[in-house]
Design a protein around this motif. Sequence first.
Motif, mmCIF file in Angstrom:
data_model
loop_
_atom_site.group_PDB
_atom_site.id
_atom_site.type_symbol
_atom_site.label_atom_id
_atom_site.label_comp_id
_atom_site.label_asym_id
_atom_site.label_seq_id
_atom_site.Cartn_x
_atom_site.Cartn_y
_atom_site.Cartn_z
ATOM 1 N N ARG A 221 0.726 -1.103 0.078
ATOM 2 C CA ARG A 221 -0.092 0.091 0.002
ATOM 3 C C ARG A 221 0.898 1.272 0.015
ATOM 4 O O ARG A 221 1.972 1.225 0.491
ATOM 5 N N THR A 240 -8.702 2.565 0.308
ATOM 6 C CA THR A 240 -9.706 1.858 -0.336
ATOM 7 C C THR A 240 -9.552 1.677 -1.635
ATOM 8 O O THR A 240 -10.175 0.578 -2.293
ATOM 9 N N TYR A 242 -6.782 1.054 -2.997
ATOM 10 C CA TYR A 242 -5.951 -0.095 -2.993
ATOM 11 C C TYR A 242 -6.648 -1.528 -3.053
ATOM 12 O O TYR A 242 -6.486 -2.344 -3.922
ATOM 13 N N ASP A 243 -7.681 -1.647 -2.150
ATOM 14 C CA ASP A 243 -8.525 -2.788 -1.764
ATOM 15 C C ASP A 243 -9.291 -3.273 -3.085
ATOM 16 O O ASP A 243 -9.231 -4.156 -3.698
ATOM 17 N N ALA A 244 -9.971 -2.161 -3.658
ATOM 18 C CA ALA A 244 -10.634 -1.909 -4.864
ATOM 19 C C ALA A 244 -9.894 -2.740 -6.090
ATOM 20 O O ALA A 244 -10.435 -3.636 -6.758
ATOM 21 N N MET A 246 -6.861 -4.141 -5.961
ATOM 22 C CA MET A 246 -6.152 -5.467 -5.724
ATOM 23 C C MET A 246 -7.236 -6.685 -5.838
ATOM 24 O O MET A 246 -6.867 -7.769 -6.558
ATOM 25 N N ALA A 247 -8.415 -6.429 -5.734
ATOM 26 C CA ALA A 247 -9.517 -7.286 -6.118
ATOM 27 C C ALA A 247 -9.452 -7.764 -7.653
ATOM 28 O O ALA A 247 -9.660 -8.734 -8.101
#
Length: 334
Positions: A221, A240, A242-244, A246-247
């Motif tokens: 991150r 967030t 990063y999370d989206a 990475m999905a």
Amino acid sequence: MQTRKLGTQGLTVSALGLGCMGMAGTAGQAAMYGIVDTDEAVATIHRALENGVNFFDTAEVYGPFLNEELIGRALAGRREQAIIATKFGFRIKDGKVAGTDSTPANVRAVAEASLKRLGTDHIDLFYQHRVDPAVPIEDTVGAMADLVREGKVRYLGLSEAGPGTIARAHAVHPISALQSEWSLWERGVEAEIWPLCQQLGIGFVPYSPLGRGFLTGNQPRAEDLPETDYRKRDPRYQGTNYDANMAAVAIVKSIADIHAATAAQVALAWLLAKGDGVVPIPGSKRRVTLDDNAGAAALALTANDLARLDAALPPGTTAGDRYGSPAMMAMVRL
């Protein structure tokens, strides 16, 4: 390594190039993407040639100047094996960018200086790095064309130009390549710019084809990166976003597993499948990364693979702005 043609004027390069921007620092200094080991960077350039990668991308502004000097040293005695692309278009004052400058006088001045730093008598591909709104593109390309006639430059390119500018430039002198950001997480060129390049016979050189490393699936991150790392300020690496993102990368990794490949190889193979005139230039400053990326040229994705990748990150759906700086955004696709 297979070869591909960029444009219609005879420029043939390896199917994958080497983006050298990350080599801009010198030993012990922090560069945009972390510490640079100059000896390893030079060894990476030599390994590229061994792997059949002969297309090297640099620019006056990288360093500034240090990157071209490094490329020149690395290719000393090997110049005939390499295709060198470099760029002009910024005003550099006291070692920092102070706006754009694509005046004919600066076009020539940068070309002459770049030739000396690169230790060569010709630049294979000379790009305008960013469009200068203050200078008609016809004047800029006219000056670039003069360098072609003099034998100091062989082929011409643009970077991050918009459709209107591309067409006007191409009318003055054939443009062999457009360099712009293009990857699974930055697909804005697909609607109009890439189709125009195909129509005009202009090759496409995607930079940041791995989303500044994000598409490798193993990047930390932004919050965990050092202050000197460019990606610390990249909105797509933050929170967030990063999370989206990475999905979506999870799908890239799942396809990589099917082929016993890496996520980076899949992301690059996806770009290579977009057309024969596409030549990505993933950045590497270490041999291990270069070797991994080079494997993408031999990876054949299926139609189902490509459909899954297209659906993973449709154009405009990547979370976060492309750049954290409005000034950077204002300089693209003019």
